[in-house]
Scaffold this motif. Structure first.
Motif, PDB file in Angstrom:
ATOM      1  N   ALA A 125     -10.823  -3.579  -7.902  1.00  0.00           N
ATOM      2  CA  ALA A 125     -11.923  -2.589  -8.159  1.00  0.00           C
ATOM      3  C   ALA A 125     -12.760  -3.186  -9.419  1.00  0.00           C
ATOM      4  N   THR A 126     -12.011  -3.341 -10.432  1.00  0.00           N
ATOM      5  CA  THR A 126     -12.665  -3.771 -11.813  1.00  0.00           C
ATOM      6  C   THR A 126     -13.698  -4.849 -11.530  1.00  0.00           C
ATOM      7  N   ILE A 127     -13.281  -6.149 -10.962  1.00  0.00           N
ATOM      8  CA  ILE A 127     -14.051  -7.318 -10.615  1.00  0.00           C
ATOM      9  C   ILE A 127     -15.152  -6.992  -9.747  1.00  0.00           C
ATOM     10  N   ALA A 128     -14.902  -6.125  -8.782  1.00  0.00           N
ATOM     11  CA  ALA A 128     -15.939  -5.784  -7.814  1.00  0.00           C
ATOM     12  C   ALA A 128     -16.976  -4.905  -8.557  1.00  0.00           C
ATOM     13  N   GLY A 129     -16.644  -4.160  -9.492  1.00  0.00           N
ATOM     14  CA  GLY A 129     -17.508  -2.937  -9.754  1.00  0.00           C
ATOM     15  C   GLY A 129     -17.675  -1.702  -9.082  1.00  0.00           C
ATOM     16  N   ILE A 130     -16.444  -1.505  -8.332  1.00  0.00           N
ATOM     17  CA  ILE A 130     -16.199  -0.227  -7.775  1.00  0.00           C
ATOM     18  C   ILE A 130     -15.395   0.777  -8.433  1.00  0.00           C
ATOM     19  N   SER A 131     -15.555   2.076  -7.754  1.00  0.00           N
ATOM     20  CA  SER A 131     -14.287   3.111  -8.395  1.00  0.00           C
ATOM     21  C   SER A 131     -12.975   2.729  -8.151  1.00  0.00           C
ATOM     22  N   PRO A 132     -11.955   2.808  -9.010  1.00  0.00           N
ATOM     23  CA  PRO A 132     -10.714   2.572  -8.800  1.00  0.00           C
ATOM     24  C   PRO A 132      -9.980   3.523  -7.883  1.00  0.00           C
ATOM     25  N   PRO A 133      -8.645   3.405  -7.468  1.00  0.00           N
ATOM     26  CA  PRO A 133      -8.033   4.551  -6.739  1.00  0.00           C
ATOM     27  C   PRO A 133      -7.860   5.711  -7.600  1.00  0.00           C
ATOM     28  N   ASN A 134      -7.995   6.943  -7.196  1.00  0.00           N
ATOM     29  CA  ASN A 134      -7.490   8.082  -7.849  1.00  0.00           C
ATOM     30  C   ASN A 134      -6.072   7.807  -8.248  1.00  0.00           C
ATOM     31  N   PRO A 135      -5.785   8.052  -9.532  1.00  0.00           N
ATOM     32  CA  PRO A 135      -4.422   7.912 -10.168  1.00  0.00           C
ATOM     33  C   PRO A 135      -3.634   8.900  -9.463  1.00  0.00           C
ATOM     34  N   VAL A 136      -4.169   9.932  -8.873  1.00  0.00           N
ATOM     35  CA  VAL A 136      -2.890  10.931  -8.312  1.00  0.00           C
ATOM     36  C   VAL A 136      -2.614  10.516  -7.202  1.00  0.00           C
ATOM     37  N   VAL A 137      -3.223   9.594  -6.375  1.00  0.00           N
ATOM     38  CA  VAL A 137      -2.752   8.956  -5.121  1.00  0.00           C
ATOM     39  C   VAL A 137      -1.614   8.198  -5.387  1.00  0.00           C
ATOM     40  N   GLU A 138      -1.362   7.445  -6.435  1.00  0.00           N
ATOM     41  CA  GLU A 138      -0.360   6.698  -7.021  1.00  0.00           C
ATOM     42  C   GLU A 138       0.895   7.614  -7.261  1.00  0.00           C
ATOM     43  N   SER A 139       0.508   8.546  -8.082  1.00  0.00           N
ATOM     44  CA  SER A 139       1.599   9.697  -8.147  1.00  0.00           C
ATOM     45  C   SER A 139       2.191  10.163  -6.916  1.00  0.00           C
ATOM     46  N   LEU A 140       1.618  10.453  -5.954  1.00  0.00           N
ATOM     47  CA  LEU A 140       1.942  11.023  -4.760  1.00  0.00           C
ATOM     48  C   LEU A 140       2.800  10.077  -3.943  1.00  0.00           C
ATOM     49  N   TYR A 141       2.311   8.823  -4.026  1.00  0.00           N
ATOM     50  CA  TYR A 141       2.824   7.731  -3.165  1.00  0.00           C
ATOM     51  C   TYR A 141       4.453   7.584  -3.820  1.00  0.00           C
ATOM     52  N   GLU A 142       4.576   7.505  -4.978  1.00  0.00           N
ATOM     53  CA  GLU A 142       5.889   7.255  -5.956  1.00  0.00           C
ATOM     54  C   GLU A 142       6.734   8.692  -5.539  1.00  0.00           C
ATOM     55  N   GLU A 143       5.992   9.744  -5.469  1.00  0.00           N
ATOM     56  CA  GLU A 143       6.770  10.970  -5.255  1.00  0.00           C
ATOM     57  C   GLU A 143       7.402  11.002  -3.826  1.00  0.00           C
ATOM     58  N   VAL A 144       6.465  10.677  -2.829  1.00  0.00           N
ATOM     59  CA  VAL A 144       7.001  10.562  -1.296  1.00  0.00           C
ATOM     60  C   VAL A 144       8.176   9.632  -1.442  1.00  0.00           C
ATOM     61  N   GLY A 145       8.110   8.536  -2.083  1.00  0.00           N
ATOM     62  CA  GLY A 145       9.186   7.633  -2.239  1.00  0.00           C
ATOM     63  C   GLY A 145      10.544   7.942  -2.468  1.00  0.00           C
ATOM     64  N   ARG A 146      10.488   8.888  -3.545  1.00  0.00           N
ATOM     65  CA  ARG A 146      11.657   9.672  -3.949  1.00  0.00           C
ATOM     66  C   ARG A 146      12.132  10.614  -3.059  1.00  0.00           C
ATOM     67  N   GLN A 147      11.254  11.196  -2.423  1.00  0.00           N
ATOM     68  CA  GLN A 147      11.800  12.321  -1.433  1.00  0.00           C
ATOM     69  C   GLN A 147      12.294  11.762  -0.126  1.00  0.00           C
TER      70      GLN A 147
END
Length: 443
Positions: A386-408
């Motif tokens: 995203a940084t190289i292409a100049g576009i919006s990065p992923p919402n950080p909350v999606v990463e947090s949810l991904y990690e939480e689902v992994g724990r569950q």
């Protein structure tokens, strides 16, 4: 380049990755001609198109999908969605393959992609017809295809996106003496439902997502399951009908299975949940400076393009990812390269970068067969693209949810899909779990 002065793009496959490419190419009409999407079947959706049939179609081609009837996603829709196209909010978080297929069909309709798709068309060959690399100028690609009900066709393109997936060609590890096994031998690619295995003794080879998930299904049919794998003993609770065992090392002459610890078992079914092999019969890897093994395609710069031919893109080659987000960022990066807003390094520098990435993983103890696995590393990768292409990065909350689902999932692999999530936007973005047994806020 076409007579219009615009770039021509070919896309192999009309699954989620191919539809994502077509959507973004078609939205850039000042730079690109309408894309041409080659699809071997008569429908969109790729592996998400469930078919009860297994083996070979009437047209002589293997059944592509590996979906089984009762499959539900192991990621919630809030993580799975394309960042610019959410799922229906009324759906539960963990979806059936039918829900995903409907989502992709709606995505296709919303972005008017269907007119670009050549259905029932097999790609027979993709090859560069001018051999200049990034230092020597643009490469023209020749795509030779054949319609199921028509003749051969050849077209030229400025770029080709390989979106044919890698969950359709079963990987079957060699087991000495397998010819002595007296029961049924099959791969999860051909598994559809649990009922045919009722009251049978089944040895499941492999404790990845499909191996564990199918084992849970089989015990619902009163099957007796032995889950054979080379991992440490699984820490989460298993039903008493599922026993763990080390890898099968041999089939004895009487048809019994010899495990690595010396124990022996008899079984009526041997079910390989051993993953899939990369399979690109329309490519000549040596011509492209690539090595393609069953578990690895290399070298790829940014896990996406061969340094020798940087207008060829392998979308979604990585494993243990959030696929639709993954496709979204890879496609945006690739199109920025084609548009010229991203300038790639030299071939030599791209090859060195790919090698550094490989060595870094090896030094961390990653086995060669796992070099394309990302897991938690995917979020840094998306931020980089995203940084190289100049576009919006992923919402950080999606990463947090991904990690939480992994724990569950690790805590209770049978019940984690009962949880529903909701993405809430306030002055701070956060994810709140909407479930009576768990309340949490992720900042």
């Amino acid at each position: 380049m076409s007579a219009t002065g615009k770039l021509r793009v070919a896309i192999v496959g009309a699954g989620a990755a191919g539809l994502c490419v077509a959507r973004h190419v078609s939205s850039r009409s000042t730079t690109f001609d309408p894309p041409v999407v080659y699809e071997i079947t008569d429908h969109v959706g790729g592996t998400w198109f469930y078919e009860e049939r297994v083996g070979i179609h009437d047209n002589g081609h293997p059944v592509h999908s590996s979906m089984y009837r009762d499959l539900r996603t192991n990621l919630p829709k809030e993580v799975m969605m394309f960042p610019d196209y959410p799922f229906d909010a009324q759906l539960p978080s963990f979806l059936s393959h039918r829900d995903i297929l409907q989502y992709l069909q709606k995505y296709c309709k919303r972005h008017a992609i269907t007119p670009y798709i050549k259905f029932n068309t097999v790609v027979e060959e993709v090859k560069p017809i001018s051999m200049e690399t990034v230092e020597g100028g643009a490469v023209t690609w020749e795509v030779i295809s054949r319609g199921t009900y028509g003749g051969q066709n050849t077209q030229t393109f400025d770029s080709v996106f390989i979106c044919s997936g890698h969950y359709s060609t079963p990987h079957l590890p060699s087991i000495p003496g397998i010819e002595h096994f007296k029961g049924a031998v099959m791969h999860s690619h051909s598994y559809r439902c649990r009922e045919p295995f009722a009251h049978q003794s089944v040895v499941v080879l492999g404790a990845g997502s499909s191996g564990v998930d199918i084992s849970f299904e089989l015990v619902q049919a009163n099957a007796k399951v032995t889950l054979s794998h080379n991992k440490p003993a699984l820490a989460f609770p298993l039903p008493p009908e599922i026993q763990q065992a080390p890898p099968v090392v041999k089939v004895l002459e009487d048809g019994s299975l010899l495990f690595q610890d010396g124990s022996v078992a008899h079984a009526e079914v041997l079910l390989f949940c051993t993953g899939y092999s990369f399979h690109f019969p329309f490519l000549c890897p040596k011509q492209l400076g690539l090595g393609i093994q069953h578990h690895l395609v290399a070298p790829l710069y940014k896990y996406l393009l061969p340094p020798a031919f940087p207008s060829l893109f392998f979308v979604g080659i990585c494993k243990i990812i959030c696929p639709f987000i993954h496709f979204h960022y890879q496609v945006q990066f690739a199109l920025a390269v084609l548009e010229g807003t991203v300038q790639l390094p030299s071939r030599k520098m791209m090859e060195e970068a790919a090698e550094r990435e490989r060595q870094m993983k090896v030094q961390k103890g990653v086995q060669e067969k796992h070099l394309l696995q990302m897991g938690s590393d995917q979020w840094e990768y998306y931020l980089d693209l995203a940084t190289i292409a100049g576009i919006s990065p992923p919402n950080p909350v999606v990463e947090s949810l991904y990690e939480e689902v992994g724990r569950q999932r690790r805590m209770n692999p049978q019940a984690y899909r009962q949880i529903n999530y909701k993405l809430v936007v306030t002055s701070q973005l956060y994810t709140k779990l909407q479930h009576p047994i768990f309340k949490g806020v992720f900042l």
